[in-house]
Scaffold this motif. Structure first.
Motif, PDB file in Angstrom:
ATOM      1  N   THR A  48       0.868  -1.168  -0.014  1.00 56.58           N
ATOM      2  CA  THR A  48       0.035  -0.126   0.029  1.00 56.58           C
ATOM      3  C   THR A  48       0.750   1.140   0.042  1.00 56.58           C
ATOM      4  N   VAL A  49       2.005   1.130   0.472  1.00 54.75           N
ATOM      5  CA  VAL A  49       2.974   2.329   0.360  1.00 54.75           C
ATOM      6  C   VAL A  49       4.598   1.677  -0.167  1.00 54.75           C
ATOM      7  N   LYS A 104       4.472   1.800 -11.039  1.00 55.38           N
ATOM      8  CA  LYS A 104       2.957   1.940 -10.784  1.00 55.38           C
ATOM      9  C   LYS A 104       2.203   0.811 -11.627  1.00 55.38           C
ATOM     10  N   ASP A 108      -2.306   0.515  -6.741  1.00 55.18           N
ATOM     11  CA  ASP A 108      -3.054   0.829  -5.737  1.00 55.18           C
ATOM     12  C   ASP A 108      -2.119   1.586  -4.703  1.00 55.18           C
ATOM     13  N   LYS A 130       0.607   4.219  -2.660  1.00 59.72           N
ATOM     14  CA  LYS A 130       1.208   5.535  -2.631  1.00 59.72           C
ATOM     15  C   LYS A 130       2.907   5.525  -2.700  1.00 59.72           C
ATOM     16  N   ILE A 171       6.479   7.077  -2.630  1.00 64.54           N
ATOM     17  CA  ILE A 171       7.086   8.382  -1.967  1.00 64.54           C
ATOM     18  C   ILE A 171       8.629   8.113  -2.306  1.00 64.54           C
ATOM     19  N   LYS A 175       5.873  11.426 -11.379  1.00 62.90           N
ATOM     20  CA  LYS A 175       4.900  10.303 -11.318  1.00 62.90           C
ATOM     21  C   LYS A 175       4.768   9.860  -9.564  1.00 62.90           C
ATOM     22  N   ALA A 176       5.333  10.488  -8.805  1.00 64.00           N
ATOM     23  CA  ALA A 176       5.408  10.068  -7.441  1.00 64.00           C
ATOM     24  C   ALA A 176       4.224  10.833  -6.852  1.00 64.00           C
ATOM     25  N   ASP A 177       3.628  10.372  -5.703  1.00 64.69           N
ATOM     26  CA  ASP A 177       2.836  10.874  -4.903  1.00 64.69           C
ATOM     27  C   ASP A 177       3.256  12.026  -3.977  1.00 64.69           C
ATOM     28  N   LEU A 178       4.394  11.709  -3.324  1.00 62.83           N
ATOM     29  CA  LEU A 178       5.192  12.423  -2.498  1.00 62.83           C
ATOM     30  C   LEU A 178       6.608  12.351  -2.667  1.00 62.83           C
ATOM     31  N   GLN A 218       3.906  18.066  -5.189  1.00 63.95           N
ATOM     32  CA  GLN A 218       4.328  17.061  -4.368  1.00 63.95           C
ATOM     33  C   GLN A 218       5.419  16.927  -3.960  1.00 63.95           C
ATOM     34  N   LEU A 234      -1.617  10.643   3.186  1.00 60.20           N
ATOM     35  CA  LEU A 234      -1.893  10.295   1.678  1.00 60.20           C
ATOM     36  C   LEU A 234      -3.051   9.667   1.567  1.00 60.20           C
TER      37      LEU A 234
END
Length: 393
Positions: free
Chosen positions: A146-147, A164, A169, A171, A173, A184-187, A200, A393
């Motif tokens: 999930t992370v 990805k 699904d 996140k 980082i 393309k990163a969430d953080l 981000q 997130l």
């Protein structure tokens, strides 16, 4: 027994050393039809089926429900990190610090082509070797994290798209990443770099993650005279600054000054440099376990522009710094404006030595001015900020 409560063990030991103790969950009962009667469902031959603790929660209260909800929503975390003599091993230290912050134990992946597992030191975290990116992606497909955290320096668009695709699904980082993959990163946390316009990307020293042990140490008290010098160039020191400084400080002019030189896990030719311990005023140490204790005993420091610079700043130790490579030249925090004396990438010996002599002879007042600048930055709250953003997130 006889109306009194007695222990169900004969010898008092820590729980993990006692025999297993089972509690009935009532999750299910499986019986043959012939043993089921109006009075019982249990036959003469009874056995148990052990279920995992997190599947054995009985819900009777709202507090129980909250506990079950936390279990169902539990993160499944992976960290991919690499470090070596050229890349440095600050990434390794940071990955281990981040891993400690999650309630579920992360899987820590490293590429055997890039990283020697020895650089992780002694750790209770699960280290998983992979043979290249394809192997990493195959494992991620099965685990469904999930992370997912990258601490591998620059990432590419292709790498992030591939990641990805196997973790749609999750996140994602990234740490210390100035590549195109940040799109393309969430953080992205870039504590060592300057601010970035992308929403981000969180840049600057307020996102620096310090080692936990440093949080327990106060800044040093500036003494009247410099008596002890701390020298360390991180875990790798690819420019061999340690070697150059050690050659310099064998000069008779420094015999009244104590020097502590710390070598990291990825440093080459350690055994040769340990020979400098034959000088009475020089102590060469390898892979120190309690760095803040050692730093706090010193009056000034000499370091590069990575993690050690931040640690010296937290303790308010006036320091000279130099870059290990062109990437380190982009690190913004360790600079003159913030209280360091930065002398560039691969400076000449005479420049290093002239600055060292100057620092040794600085007055108490001048060193206090440097310390005030170093301590004007909030380097202790970064861990909380980073984890708050990840968990949000």
């Amino acid at each position: 027994k006889n109306g009194k409560k007695i222990p169900n063990y004969t010898e008092r030991l820590n729980r993990q050393y006692l025999p297993p103790c089972y509690m009935e969950t009532g999750a299910f009962v499986i019986s043959k039809r012939i043993v089921v009667t109006p009075k019982t469902r249990i036959g003469e031959n009874v056995d148990i089926f052990e279920v995992p603790e997190d599947e054995a929660q009985d819900v009777d209260t709202f507090e129980d429900l909250r506990s079950v909800a936390a279990t169902l929503e539990k993160q499944k975390v992976a960290i991919y990190v690499n470090g070596n003599n050229k890349r440095g091993i600050g990434h390794i230290y940071r990955a281990l610090e981040i891993a400690d912050e999650f309630y579920s134990k992360p899987h820590i992946y490293y590429d055997t082509n890039q990283t020697d597992p020895k650089v992780f030191g002694i750790t209770t975290h699960e280290l998983i070797p992979v043979n290249g990116i394809a192997d990493l992606f195959e494992r991620c497909k099965k685990e469904k994290y999930t992370v997912f955290i990258n601490d591998i320096l620059t990432t590419s668009i292709d790498y992030m798209i591939g990641l990805k695709s196997v973790l749609p699904d999750a996140k994602i980082i990234n740490f210390e990443d100035d590549g195109e993959g940040i799109l393309k990163a969430d953080l992205v946390f870039n504590a060592l770099y300057h601010e970035n316009d992308l929403p981000q990307v969180k840049a600057g020293e307020k996102y620096y993650i310090s080692g936990k042990t440093f949080m327990f140490y106060e800044p040093i008290k500036v003494k009247e005279h410099v008596k002890k010098v701390f020298i360390s160039f991180g875990g790798a020191d690819p420019q061999n600054y340690s070697d150059r400084l050690l050659r310099m400080i064998t000069n008779e002019d420094y015999k009244k000054i104590k020097f502590v030189v710390v070598l990291g896990r990825a440093k080459y030719n350690v055994e040769t440099l340990m020979d400098y311990n034959k000088w009475d005023n020089i102590e060469v140490l390898y892979d120190v376990s309690n760095m803040p204790e050692l730093m706090s005993s010193c009056d000034i420091g000499v370091t590069s522009r990575g993690r050690t610079g931040y640690e010296l700043a937290m303790l308010g130790i006036p320091s000279i710094s130099m870059a290990q490579n062109q990437r380190e030249e982009k690190h913004g925090f360790v600079c003159n404006e913030n209280g360091f004396t930065y002398i560039g990438l691969n400076p000449a010996d005479e420049i290093i030595e002239s600055n060292l002599r100057m620092y040794i002879n600085l007055s108490k007042e001048s060193r206090e001015q440097f310390q005030n600048k170093l301590l004007s930055h909030d380097l202790r709250g970064g861990r909380k900020r980073v984890m708050s953003l990840i968990n949000g997130l």
